[in-house]
Design an enzyme around this catalytic site. Sequence first.
Site, PDB file in Angstrom:
ATOM      1  N   HIS A  61     -57.266  85.290  71.071  1.00 29.25           N
ATOM      2  CA  HIS A  61     -57.604  84.868  72.440  1.00 29.25           C
ATOM      3  C   HIS A  61     -56.645  83.927  73.192  1.00 29.25           C
ATOM      4  CE1 HIS A  61     -62.398  86.340  72.477  1.00 29.25           C
ATOM      5  NE2 HIS A  61     -61.699  86.742  71.568  1.00 29.25           N
TER       6      HIS A  61
ATOM      7  N   GLU B 212     -57.224  81.427  75.145  1.00 29.59           N
ATOM      8  CA  GLU B 212     -57.626  80.084  74.905  1.00 29.59           C
ATOM      9  C   GLU B 212     -57.119  79.565  73.645  1.00 29.59           C
ATOM     10  OE1 GLU B 212     -61.278  82.016  77.368  1.00 29.59           O
ATOM     11  OE2 GLU B 212     -59.655  82.421  75.900  1.00 29.59           O
TER      12      GLU B 212
ATOM     13  N   CYS C  63     -65.624  82.833  76.174  1.00 30.81           N
ATOM     14  CA  CYS C  63     -66.741  83.272  75.331  1.00 30.81           C
ATOM     15  C   CYS C  63     -66.876  82.339  74.629  1.00 30.81           C
ATOM     16  CB  CYS C  63     -65.904  84.339  74.538  1.00 30.81           C
ATOM     17  SG  CYS C  63     -64.925  83.952  73.252  1.00 30.81           S
TER      18      CYS C  63
ATOM     19  N   CYS D  40     -64.498  80.656  72.262  1.00 29.67           N
ATOM     20  CA  CYS D  40     -63.568  79.706  73.026  1.00 29.67           C
ATOM     21  C   CYS D  40     -64.081  78.454  73.728  1.00 29.67           C
ATOM     22  CB  CYS D  40     -62.745  80.643  74.035  1.00 29.67           C
ATOM     23  SG  CYS D  40     -61.684  81.718  73.374  1.00 29.67           S
TER      24      CYS D  40
END
Length: 156
Positions: free
Chosen positions: A53, A55, A83, A86
């Site tokens: 991801h 992040e 999410c 993260c």
Amino acid sequence: MDETYMKAALAEAEKAAQIGEVPVGAIIVRKKDGEIVGRGYNRRETDKNPLAHAEIAAIREASEKLGGWRLVDCEMYVTLEPCPMCCGAIINSRLERVVYGASDYKSGSVESVQKMFELPYNHKPEVVSGVLEKECSEMLSEFFRHLREKKKGCRK
């Protein structure tokens, strides 16, 4: 200043879109001098990795650059609400502030589906939502619209 940094996160999201990934981008800024110390964009399909991801990539880069896992005096700008994974990484890295653009009503865990930063964890970052929300949302909508058109064309 938030809009300026969100534009940098949008530039990261554009990198994801260019390689066919869901366009999510993130940056980490050191507050004392405004330097961008971490950048990331979504690479889950490219890397075949559910952890890839935006992040997580930005946190990894900032930690390497700053020489430690505690990102105190830092803030994250991300184009889509983080999410649960993260959010956990944000808590664990001690980021002081999270600024996001578009809400994620399917898996957003800052405010939409759940509110992880309000749970009794040992760290609670400040949250700002809706910065350049229209631009962030439009980039995602456009990506998924093109994806649907492409799938529709393949069925014919």
